[in-house]
Design a protein around this motif. Sequence first.
Motif, short mmCIF file in Angstrom:
data_model
loop_
_atom_site.label_atom_id
_atom_site.label_comp_id
_atom_site.label_asym_id
_atom_site.label_seq_id
_atom_site.Cartn_x
_atom_site.Cartn_y
_atom_site.Cartn_z
N ALA A 103 0.90 -1.09 -0.13
CA ALA A 103 -0.02 0.00 -0.06
C ALA A 103 1.12 1.21 -0.04
CB ALA A 103 -1.03 -0.03 1.34
N ALA A 112 0.84 4.04 -2.79
CA ALA A 112 0.85 5.41 -2.44
C ALA A 112 1.84 6.45 -2.82
CB ALA A 112 0.58 5.55 -0.98
N ASP A 129 1.16 6.87 -6.71
CA ASP A 129 0.15 7.95 -6.74
C ASP A 129 0.60 9.33 -6.47
OD1 ASP A 129 -1.58 5.83 -7.69
OD2 ASP A 129 -2.69 5.67 -5.76
N GLU A 130 1.46 9.66 -5.63
CA GLU A 130 2.09 10.86 -5.23
C GLU A 130 2.84 11.44 -6.45
OE1 GLU A 130 4.78 13.05 -1.78
OE2 GLU A 130 4.68 10.88 -1.88
N ALA A 180 -5.36 10.82 -6.48
CA ALA A 180 -5.32 9.51 -5.93
C ALA A 180 -4.59 9.55 -4.76
CB ALA A 180 -4.84 8.35 -6.96
N HIS A 181 -3.60 10.32 -4.77
CA HIS A 181 -2.69 10.15 -3.44
C HIS A 181 -3.36 11.05 -2.34
CE1 HIS A 181 0.92 10.39 -1.09
NE2 HIS A 181 0.96 11.70 -0.83
N SER A 218 -6.50 11.47 -1.94
CA SER A 218 -7.53 10.80 -1.62
C SER A 218 -7.26 9.27 -0.89
CB SER A 218 -8.33 9.77 -3.02
OG SER A 218 -9.16 10.78 -3.63
N HIS A 219 -5.87 8.92 -1.08
CA HIS A 219 -5.29 7.85 -0.10
C HIS A 219 -5.14 8.45 1.28
CE1 HIS A 219 -2.64 4.68 1.32
NE2 HIS A 219 -1.87 5.84 1.71
N HIS A 220 -4.65 9.56 1.46
CA HIS A 220 -4.41 10.21 2.68
C HIS A 220 -5.56 10.51 3.47
CE1 HIS A 220 0.04 10.59 3.05
NE2 HIS A 220 0.01 11.05 1.85
N ARG A 228 -6.83 7.18 5.10
CA ARG A 228 -6.25 6.80 5.96
C ARG A 228 -6.52 7.60 7.38
NH1 ARG A 228 -2.96 2.52 6.18
NH2 ARG A 228 -1.88 3.61 7.69
#
Length: 73
Positions: A34, A38, A41-42, A48-49, A51-53, A56
């Motif tokens: 993961a 990430a 994506d960053e 998308a990055h 959204s990942h944060h 989380r």
Amino acid sequence: MAYVLFLGGLVVVLAGLTWFASWAKGRGHGSALAGAIAAHDEAYRTTAHQSHHELRIAADRKSETGSPDDLQR
């Protein structure tokens, strides 16, 4: 006959990948993957990055209010 061998090989490969995924998730090695996704994506997909944060942070957030079921007791 060639189709049977191809499908049999495909089934074996997919079963092996499924077993490996469950093994890695059970031992906690999934978080490294993961993190790698990430980082990708960053660099290439900034939305998308972000959204990942956000996901989380939402997962780590604790609810400060009780559930409605707690009020009935």
